[in-house]
Motif scaffolding. Sequence first.
Motif: not given
Length: 483
Positions: A26-31, A18-19, A51-54, A5-8
């Motif tokens: 590509g760190r979180l690939p499709s699917g 971040s997500l 988390v729900l809001a994000a 998290l960047d703190g901003r």
Amino acid sequence: MYLPLDGRGPLHGQLVRSLKDAVMTGRLPSGLRFPPTRLLAQQLGVSRNTVLAAYEQLRAEGFMQARVGSGSYVAMPGAPVQPRSEPPQRVAPQSAYARRLRRYHDHAHMPGRRVPGALHSFQYGVPFTNPLLTSAWARALSHAAVYTQPHYPTAQGLPALRVAVCEYLSLRRGVHARPEDIVIVTGTQQAVSLTARVVLDEGDEVVIEEPQYFAVREALQIHGARLLPVPVDGEGLCTDLLPERPPRLICVTPSHQFPTGALMSLARRRALLDYACRHDCWIFEDDYDGEFRYDAQPHAALCGLDDSRRVIYTGTFSKVLFPSLRLGYIVAPPGLRDDLISAKWVDDFGSPAIEQAALAHFLADGGFERHLRRTAKTLKQRRDALLGSLRRLAGDAVDIDDSHAGMHLVVWLRDRNVAQGEAFIAFAQSRGLGLYSILPYYFEPPARAGLLLGFGAMSVAEIEEAARVFAVCLGEMDWGSVG
């Protein structure tokens, strides 16, 4: 999941950025399934509402897709992850051991690897895999997994397996050992490595066969031994050529010499044992596939004749079962037993217990014997097919060393030198045939061109077709173009 998290700004906004970055890079690939909101909140130390809001914003922007009853998934492909580019670094060897590693071993060019693109390949060192073995071994593993204790096994090996090995050796190899003499190892390579550490200092002399198995040779060289090659003929190691100044160790394959296939005669076995006793040196007996003899009764192992307890006998189950098993054994002379057990403990604390227990059960309930009988019958059929095809199709162009054992034959190209042999191997590869030179197993190149033709992993039909291609290549090869 690592999400910096960047703190901003608000926490949910930081999490969204971040997500998104993880998806786009590509760190979180499709699917891929996103973590449940409650779990991710616990991992990040934020409220579940954050988390729900994000997640809600990611769904709105098309980065996330919700599936009823299943969860939330990455909905769009991102760029593939690009690893950080670093210039290659080549440092000087950091130890004498590392210097010897670089000098003697080239992992990228080891002999015996499958020839790329070959339609037919006489690859040796690949054992026959019995389809019935797969289900039998699965049952043994399943049984062992339930009853094996989860703590560290004893470094020497499970008692049940050591007992089973003793019974097997007495029945099959004429070796009468006690369970306390057995040390379970991962195979011949670990056995020779442990032996070198226990009986050799750097610079000690070791007699080795000429030709010899390259992996044992390299293990000794990397340890720092000085190797003294002694020739092999049709009766095995030429014991009359053993050095006057005795070595510390003698490495032999008396039951089926690798690669020539020679069987050491009884007279030479007795001469070798007498030499070791008189000169106070050790013998490392590698009995890598002594189970498979086709035209003669199996000879007792050298260790079975050893009254002075100078033989360090080793065998492996990798060749008779399957290489990925990685289990073998040492029959340790009483004077070396504790040192070998300690060396094994230092190396890896002990071999995997579940596999040991499964193998003990497989040996004890007769499954191993049944496997050996079936395998020997099949291998004899394949050997006979290769011999018959070569004699019929290649005729006077080759000389065949028939060892009556093992899973390969040595074939010499008649009246052809080493250079012509290497050119022929390349020519055969261009025709889709994988052939293997005997050259890597010699200190001094032989005068003629020799090949190792493995048959263990080929069906009879494949062997006959490969032999046909072999004969065609012999006839089409332009021998005069090679000096």
